[in-house]
Design an enzyme around this catalytic site. Structure first.
Site, PDB file in Angstrom:
ATOM      1  N   GLU A 144     -41.355  11.105  54.842  1.00  0.00           N
ATOM      2  CA  GLU A 144     -42.534  11.227  55.720  1.00  0.00           C
ATOM      3  C   GLU A 144     -42.894   9.583  56.240  1.00  0.00           C
ATOM      4  O   GLU A 144     -42.816   8.476  55.670  1.00  0.00           O
ATOM      5  CB  GLU A 144     -43.798  11.390  54.934  1.00  0.00           C
ATOM      6  CG  GLU A 144     -45.133  11.394  55.406  1.00  0.00           C
ATOM      7  CD  GLU A 144     -46.349  12.069  54.776  1.00  0.00           C
ATOM      8  OE1 GLU A 144     -46.145  12.573  53.652  1.00  0.00           O
ATOM      9  OE2 GLU A 144     -47.572  12.050  55.338  1.00  0.00           O
ATOM     10  N   ASP A 156     -50.274  19.298  48.259  1.00  0.00           N
ATOM     11  CA  ASP A 156     -51.444  18.795  47.572  1.00  0.00           C
ATOM     12  C   ASP A 156     -52.661  18.264  48.703  1.00  0.00           C
ATOM     13  O   ASP A 156     -53.533  17.749  48.551  1.00  0.00           O
ATOM     14  CB  ASP A 156     -51.376  17.582  46.647  1.00  0.00           C
ATOM     15  CG  ASP A 156     -50.741  16.299  47.203  1.00  0.00           C
ATOM     16  OD1 ASP A 156     -50.201  16.460  48.170  1.00  0.00           O
ATOM     17  OD2 ASP A 156     -50.378  15.246  46.157  1.00  0.00           O
ATOM     18  N   SER A 157     -52.174  18.177  50.020  1.00  0.00           N
ATOM     19  CA  SER A 157     -52.762  17.856  51.319  1.00  0.00           C
ATOM     20  C   SER A 157     -54.072  19.004  51.165  1.00  0.00           C
ATOM     21  O   SER A 157     -55.307  18.728  51.758  1.00  0.00           O
ATOM     22  CB  SER A 157     -51.969  18.141  52.416  1.00  0.00           C
ATOM     23  OG  SER A 157     -51.567  19.503  52.407  1.00  0.00           O
ATOM     24  N   ASP A 179     -46.385  21.455  45.265  1.00  0.00           N
ATOM     25  CA  ASP A 179     -46.439  20.144  45.285  1.00  0.00           C
ATOM     26  C   ASP A 179     -47.027  19.592  43.909  1.00  0.00           C
ATOM     27  O   ASP A 179     -48.244  19.992  43.708  1.00  0.00           O
ATOM     28  CB  ASP A 179     -47.287  19.843  46.521  1.00  0.00           C
ATOM     29  CG  ASP A 179     -47.104  18.589  46.778  1.00  0.00           C
ATOM     30  OD1 ASP A 179     -46.342  17.761  46.453  1.00  0.00           O
ATOM     31  OD2 ASP A 179     -47.782  18.016  47.873  1.00  0.00           O
TER      32      ASP A 179
HETATM   33  O1  KIV Z   1     -49.030  17.705  50.538  1.00  0.00           O
HETATM   34  C1  KIV Z   1     -48.563  17.977  51.650  1.00  0.00           C
HETATM   35  O2  KIV Z   1     -48.796  18.607  52.660  1.00  0.00           O
HETATM   36  C2  KIV Z   1     -47.140  17.228  51.980  1.00  0.00           C
HETATM   37  C3  KIV Z   1     -46.736  17.260  53.217  1.00  0.00           C
HETATM   38  C4  KIV Z   1     -47.318  16.213  54.143  1.00  0.00           C
HETATM   39  C5  KIV Z   1     -45.306  16.961  53.314  1.00  0.00           C
HETATM   40  O3  KIV Z   1     -46.908  16.473  51.066  1.00  0.00           O
END
Ligand code: KIV
Length: 270
Positions: free
Chosen positions: A188, A51-52, A90
């Site tokens: 993390e 979700d980044s 995610d």
């Molecule tokens: O959303 C994402 O990219 C993540 C990573 C930082 C593990 O959760």
């Protein structure tokens, strides 16, 4: 010899990942589209459609406004580009606040994409949700430590595992997720001693980001690691290239050539 072949050329399954613990570090990167997924295909063990993407792709300040529709759209694109890595969708903020909602949304993820697993943030307090999913044949990647979806309730991004009490709490989180059936856990933003304690305490792999060398694998966000995201650079990010600079330089060349009527030259003309 690696559990995978030398260039990770076989389809990675949950069994492959389970067997890698303590044997060979797991590589995971994020991807949000077919173009980059294709570049990563065969060269990493896992792809996370994180979700980044809400920040690096959509330009928002945090991950909180990502939606299920968005995650499904991008996961479809990634699945179109990559066939070999294990692909994880995610689950966005608010999409797993109860067992019923989590099941409904994770079922959508499985039915509308080819992702082999979903990821949710949270420790012991979310273990019942992980259990509800794994009991219904949905593979879950846990996520503990610094959890970006808790940004507002935690009052910022806070590094975890700084003292014995917090390390013990993180170990409890990891054990609860393992007992609930998670196949691996992202750890993390924790001190490396905490990551080691977590990794040693469970039999499923840990995948670290900002967690030091002692986890069973590593994950980075592609736009961070290749230097495309320039808003800020956390300490744990290694930039393997300066992507943004490269694009700017080459864009400048294109702009100059167009302005000077050098492009398209004969070579590029019918
Ligand atoms: O959303 C994402 O990219 C993540 C990573 C930082 C593990 O959760």
């Amino acid at each position: 010899m690696s559990i995978q072949t030398e260039k990770v050329a076989k389809k990675v399954t949950l069994t492959t990942i389970a067997k890698m613990k303590g044997v060979e570090p797991i590589t995971m990167v994020t991807a949000y589209d077919a173009l980059f997924a294709k570049l990563f295909n065969g060269n990493v063990d896992m792809i996370l459609v994180g979700d980044s993407l809400n920040m690096s792709f959509l330009g928002k300040e945090d991950t909180l406004s990502a939606t299920m529709d968005q995650m499904i759209y991008h996961t479809q694109a990634v699945c179109n580009g990559a066939t070999l890595p294990l692909i994880v969708l995610d689950m966005p903020f608010g999409s797993y606040t109860s067992e019923e909602l989590a099941l409904k949304n994770a079922t959508r993820a499985y039915q509308e994409t080819n992702a082999q697993a979903i990821k949710i943030e949270g420790g012991k307090e979310r273990a019942h949700i992980v259990k509800a999913l794994t009991n219904n044949s949905i593979a879950v990647l846990g996520h503990i430590g610094l959890m970006p979806q808790f940004l507002r309730s935690d009052g910022g991004y806070k590094i975890r595992g700084k003292d014995k009490t917090d390390i013990a709490s993180l170990v409890e989180d990891a054990k609860a997720l393992e007992a609930a059936g998670a196949f691996a856990i992202v750890v993390e933003g924790v001190k490396s001693e905490a990551a080691k304690a977590i990794t040693d305490a469970i039999t499923i792999p840990t995948i670290g980001i900002g967690a030091g060398l002692d986890t069973d694998g590593q994950v980075l966000v592609w736009s961070d690691m290749f230097g495309f995201f320039e808003d800020f650079k956390p300490k744990f990010v290694k930039q393997y290239c300066k992507g943004a600079e490269l694009i700017r330089e080459n864009l400048e060349q294109y702009t100059n050539e167009v302005k000077n009527r050098e492009f398209p030259s004969k070579e590029f003309t019918y």
